[in-house]
Design a protein around this motif. Structure first.
Motif, PDB file in Angstrom:
ATOM      1  N   UNK A 105       0.836  -1.202   0.000  1.00  0.00           N
ATOM      2  CA  UNK A 105       0.000   0.000   0.000  1.00  0.00           C
ATOM      3  C   UNK A 105       0.871   1.252   0.000  1.00  0.00           C
ATOM      4  N   UNK A 106       1.910   1.253   0.810  1.00  0.00           N
ATOM      5  CA  UNK A 106       2.812   2.410   0.875  1.00  0.00           C
ATOM      6  C   UNK A 106       3.512   2.607  -0.475  1.00  0.00           C
ATOM      7  N   UNK A 107       3.937   1.515  -1.109  1.00  0.00           N
ATOM      8  CA  UNK A 107       4.586   1.613  -2.422  1.00  0.00           C
ATOM      9  C   UNK A 107       3.616   2.156  -3.470  1.00  0.00           C
ATOM     10  N   UNK A 108       2.369   1.670  -3.441  1.00  0.00           N
ATOM     11  CA  UNK A 108       1.360   2.171  -4.380  1.00  0.00           C
ATOM     12  C   UNK A 108       1.092   3.654  -4.122  1.00  0.00           C
ATOM     13  N   UNK A 109       1.058   4.064  -2.857  1.00  0.00           N
ATOM     14  CA  UNK A 109       0.814   5.471  -2.559  1.00  0.00           C
ATOM     15  C   UNK A 109       1.949   6.333  -3.112  1.00  0.00           C
ATOM     16  N   UNK A 110       3.184   5.861  -2.981  1.00  0.00           N
ATOM     17  CA  UNK A 110       4.323   6.616  -3.524  1.00  0.00           C
ATOM     18  C   UNK A 110       4.174   6.783  -5.031  1.00  0.00           C
ATOM     19  N   UNK A 111       3.804   5.710  -5.729  1.00  0.00           N
ATOM     20  CA  UNK A 111       3.598   5.781  -7.180  1.00  0.00           C
ATOM     21  C   UNK A 111       2.461   6.744  -7.512  1.00  0.00           C
ATOM     22  N   UNK A 112       1.388   6.675  -6.740  1.00  0.00           N
ATOM     23  CA  UNK A 112       0.229   7.541  -6.951  1.00  0.00           C
ATOM     24  C   UNK A 112       0.647   9.004  -6.784  1.00  0.00           C
ATOM     25  N   UNK A 113       1.405   9.293  -5.723  1.00  0.00           N
ATOM     26  CA  UNK A 113       1.827  10.670  -5.459  1.00  0.00           C
ATOM     27  C   UNK A 113       2.862  11.165  -6.468  1.00  0.00           C
ATOM     28  N   UNK A 114       3.653  10.247  -7.032  1.00  0.00           N
ATOM     29  CA  UNK A 114       4.567  10.650  -8.107  1.00  0.00           C
ATOM     30  C   UNK A 114       3.768  11.100  -9.325  1.00  0.00           C
ATOM     31  N   UNK A 115       2.704  10.364  -9.612  1.00  0.00           N
ATOM     32  CA  UNK A 115       1.852  10.696 -10.755  1.00  0.00           C
ATOM     33  C   UNK A 115       0.991  11.916 -10.471  1.00  0.00           C
ATOM     34  N   UNK A 116       0.685  12.120  -9.184  1.00  0.00           N
ATOM     35  CA  UNK A 116      -0.261  13.168  -8.810  1.00  0.00           C
ATOM     36  C   UNK A 116       0.104  13.727  -7.433  1.00  0.00           C
ATOM     37  N   UNK A 117       1.063  14.650  -7.382  1.00  0.00           N
ATOM     38  CA  UNK A 117       1.541  15.163  -6.092  1.00  0.00           C
ATOM     39  C   UNK A 117       0.462  15.771  -5.197  1.00  0.00           C
ATOM     40  N   UNK A 118      -0.628  16.256  -5.773  1.00  0.00           N
ATOM     41  CA  UNK A 118      -1.683  16.873  -4.962  1.00  0.00           C
ATOM     42  C   UNK A 118      -2.476  15.840  -4.161  1.00  0.00           C
ATOM     43  N   UNK A 119      -2.371  14.560  -4.560  1.00  0.00           N
ATOM     44  CA  UNK A 119      -3.126  13.517  -3.877  1.00  0.00           C
ATOM     45  C   UNK A 119      -4.539  13.346  -4.410  1.00  0.00           C
ATOM     46  N   UNK A 120      -4.935  14.161  -5.375  1.00  0.00           N
ATOM     47  CA  UNK A 120      -6.244  14.060  -6.026  1.00  0.00           C
ATOM     48  C   UNK A 120      -5.988  13.984  -7.523  1.00  0.00           C
ATOM     49  N   UNK A 121      -6.427  12.916  -8.144  1.00  0.00           N
ATOM     50  CA  UNK A 121      -6.153  12.673  -9.543  1.00  0.00           C
ATOM     51  C   UNK A 121      -7.396  12.967 -10.379  1.00  0.00           C
ATOM     52  N   UNK A 122      -7.264  13.924 -11.286  1.00  0.00           N
ATOM     53  CA  UNK A 122      -8.337  14.199 -12.230  1.00  0.00           C
ATOM     54  C   UNK A 122      -8.308  13.184 -13.366  1.00  0.00           C
TER      55      UNK A 122
END
Length: 189
Positions: free
Chosen positions: A30-47
């Motif tokens: 989960x932590x690894x996926x969150x890091x990938x998510x935040x790399x793609x979307x630093x704001x934490x909200x993905x449009x």
């Protein structure tokens, strides 16, 4: 439920524990996926655009083929319909569609088709998604046209013949005819 994070973008331990319980994934995953998510979307909200870019990295098909199905998947993952996907929505959707039981996957598949959020699927809604899946998979539309495919699916599972499928009709129908899951779900494989 949104992400609660500290200054270094770590998940709140309580949220992390809830995600472990909901998804069955290990904390480290989960932590690894969150890091990938935040790399793609630093704001934490993905449009929608950011989701498309992120989803494209998870698929091997061409950009053009991925774009339309990504739009449907975005709508299914955006559980609160606010036009953004936060990490918990993404992870919940990803875990269920990748690892979840059949009924949970089919609830997401239903949401994928129910574009107007009417709690029913009509033939037009299903044809749009089936066509996008054909494009994604490079499947010929002339051999077994999406319209014929949808007609066949409806003839099997539209039990009250009202030309729409409720969530229960859809899920129960697919569960009683499991081979249909390969036809209607982009989450198989």
């Amino acid at each position: 439920m949104g992400i609660k994070s500290t200054k270094n973008s770590r998940l709140d331990p309580e949220i992390l524990e809830i995600l472990v319980q909901q998804t069955g994934l290990e904390r480290e995953v989960i932590i690894a996926w969150q890091k990938q998510f935040l790399l793609a979307c630093p704001s934490g909200k993905m449009g929608r655009k950011d989701f498309y870019k992120f989803y494209r990295t998870l698929r091997v098909e061409s950009d053009e083929k991925v774009k339309e199905i990504a739009n449907f998947i975005f709508a299914a993952f955006d559980r609160d319909s606010n036009g953004k996907i936060d990490f918990t929505e993404f992870l919940g959707g990803y875990a269920i569609t990748s690892l979840g039981d059949t009924r949970a996957k089919l609830e997401y598949v239903f949401a994928l088709y129910d574009k107007d959020k009417s709690n029913s699927i009509d033939r037009k809604e299903m044809i749009r998604v089936i066509s996008a899946m054909y494009d994604l998979l490079g499947k010929s539309k002339s051999e077994y046209p999406p319209e014929k495919c949808v007609e066949d699916v409806f003839s099997l599972i539209d039990v009250n013949n009202d030309k729409t499928l409720t969530k229960d009709e859809f899920i129960d129908g697919i569960m009683q005819n499991p081979y249909l899951s390969d036809i209607v779900s982009p989450f198989n494989g």
